[in-house]
Scaffold this active site. Structure first.
Site, PDB file in Angstrom:
ATOM      1  N   LEU A 142      -2.373   5.137  -0.503  1.00 46.35           N
ATOM      2  CA  LEU A 142      -3.799   4.798  -0.546  1.00 46.35           C
ATOM      3  C   LEU A 142      -3.956   3.350  -0.071  1.00 46.35           C
ATOM      4  O   LEU A 142      -4.078   2.423  -0.873  1.00 46.35           O
ATOM      5  CB  LEU A 142      -4.327   4.994  -1.963  1.00 46.35           C
ATOM      6  CG  LEU A 142      -4.245   6.437  -2.475  1.00 46.35           C
ATOM      7  CD1 LEU A 142      -4.596   6.509  -3.950  1.00 46.35           C
ATOM      8  CD2 LEU A 142      -5.139   7.365  -1.661  1.00 46.35           C
ATOM      9  N   HIS A 143      -3.960   3.175   1.244  1.00 43.30           N
ATOM     10  CA  HIS A 143      -3.939   1.828   1.814  1.00 43.30           C
ATOM     11  C   HIS A 143      -5.185   1.022   1.442  1.00 43.30           C
ATOM     12  O   HIS A 143      -5.107  -0.009   0.771  1.00 43.30           O
ATOM     13  CB  HIS A 143      -3.820   1.904   3.334  1.00 43.30           C
ATOM     14  CG  HIS A 143      -2.622   2.630   3.833  1.00 43.30           C
ATOM     15  ND1 HIS A 143      -1.340   2.170   3.640  1.00 43.30           N
ATOM     16  CD2 HIS A 143      -2.507   3.799   4.531  1.00 43.30           C
ATOM     17  CE1 HIS A 143      -0.477   3.007   4.205  1.00 43.30           C
ATOM     18  NE2 HIS A 143      -1.162   4.003   4.743  1.00 43.30           N
ATOM     19  N   ASP A 144      -6.347   1.471   1.894  1.00 44.31           N
ATOM     20  CA  ASP A 144      -7.554   0.659   1.778  1.00 44.31           C
ATOM     21  C   ASP A 144      -8.044   0.462   0.347  1.00 44.31           C
ATOM     22  O   ASP A 144      -8.566  -0.610   0.023  1.00 44.31           O
ATOM     23  CB  ASP A 144      -8.666   1.248   2.644  1.00 44.31           C
ATOM     24  CG  ASP A 144      -8.355   1.127   4.128  1.00 44.31           C
ATOM     25  OD1 ASP A 144      -7.702   0.143   4.516  1.00 44.31           O
ATOM     26  OD2 ASP A 144      -8.756   2.015   4.906  1.00 44.31           O
TER      27      ASP A 144
ATOM     28  N   THR B 232       0.814  -1.218   0.000  1.00 44.04           N
ATOM     29  CA  THR B 232       0.000   0.000   0.000  1.00 44.04           C
ATOM     30  C   THR B 232       0.846   1.266   0.000  1.00 44.04           C
ATOM     31  O   THR B 232       0.421   2.299  -0.533  1.00 44.04           O
ATOM     32  CB  THR B 232      -0.960   0.020   1.197  1.00 44.04           C
ATOM     33  OG1 THR B 232      -0.223   0.090   2.426  1.00 44.04           O
ATOM     34  CG2 THR B 232      -1.838  -1.229   1.212  1.00 44.04           C
TER      35      THR B 232
END
Length: 300
Positions: free
Chosen positions: A233-235, A194
């Protein structure tokens, strides 16, 4: 192409919001519900924010179901500095158009038992408390999940809460441990991936023009904070892996969750011999991931 039927388990949260907007707008998911977990900023705020995002997108037909208000055995972790007191740094959104339902775990169990086995996936964006409770209290229903794709952990990368621990797993290590050992079709999307998928100002501004893209751009602008040039932008990577696994390099690793009481609680560590491997995304085509994310947010 048949849309993927998914439950989004979430704690919005800024990057959760971008992920949810993408799932609602891209036209490739049939979102059955948003189940909430306390995670980033407390269950009242995460539940309200889930409903506000649905209202903004005109999708209040999708239910929000209140889940775990606290981890299984620990206190939560305060991340107000990142997400603001309301979880979305004061982002202006309409209020929820529908009241949330209660008892996310029972709701998930009922949906899974009512549909053919393997036809509903869970996209997990926060701590895994709800899913762990589903496994322990409704094992027959949990066994019917198609796959779980979960943002969490750090393998070779440093953590973002402790030296080795990542927020979602550090918030509820016991829940992560239960999910790891349940024998589900589980794929982790850790910080190793991520952190490579990063929004900058040019990409952010390119999103504007649709409702989803404009809200996502506003979210990312808030996420930048004090003059940062880019943000991971992890999720959203969970949604992208669900849609196009070819963008990611997935490996099998023998991993366990640190259940100690120090700063490494929730950290991933090598598992003892004989423990089944876990699928972990370790590489990503970042340019392709950003293009897919933008396409979904810009879809009219």
């Amino acid at each position: 192409m048949t849309n993927r039927r998914v439950i989004i388990d979430t704690d919005p949260g800024l990057d959760d919001a971008v992920a949810i907007l993408h799932a609602l707008n891209c036209g490739r998911f049939d979102v059955l519900g948003l189940t909430t977990v306390a995670g980033n900023i407390g269950i009242d705020n995460t539940t309200r924010n889930a409903g506000r995002l649905l209202a903004a997108m005109g999708r209040s037909d999708i239910p929000v179901i209140i889940g775990a208000a606290k981890p299984l055995r620990r206190w939560g972790i305060d991340v107000v500095a990142v997400h603001g007191a309301d979880g979305v740094q004061g982002l202006v959104l309409p209020e929820p158009a529908a009241q949330p339902l209660h008892d996310a775990v029972s709701w998930m169990a009922d949906r899974l038992l009512a549909e053919p086995s393997g036809t509903i996936d869970i996209l997990a964006l926060g701590p895994l408390t709800n899913i762990a409770q589903l496994i322990t209290s409704h094992p027959a229903a949990a066994a019917r999940i198609g796959q779980v794709i979960a943002m969490g952990g750090a393998v070779d990368e440093p953590g973002n809460i402790g030296a080795r621990s990542e927020f979602n797993f550090a918030t509820d290590p016991e829940a992560a441990d239960i999910v790891f050992r349940a024998g589900l079709d589980l794929t982790l999307v850790p910080l190793d991936v991520t952190r490579k998928v990063r929004a900058d100002a040019t990409w952010m501004n390119s999103l504007r023009g649709t409702t989803a893209g404009t809200i996502a751009a506003d979210v990312i602008a808030l996420y930048f904070g004090d003059g940062r040039q880019s943000r991971p932008l992890h999720d959203p990577c969970v949604m992208l892996l669900a849609l196009d696994p070819s963008l990611f390099g997935v490996e099998e690793r023998h991993l366990a969750v640190d259940l100690g009481d120090d700063g490494d609680a929730g950290a991933l560590k090598s598992a003892r011999a004989g423990v089944p491997p876990v699928k972990v995304a370790m590489r990503v085509n970042a340019e392709g991931a950003l293009a897919l994310l933008a396409t979904g947010l810009q879809r009219a």
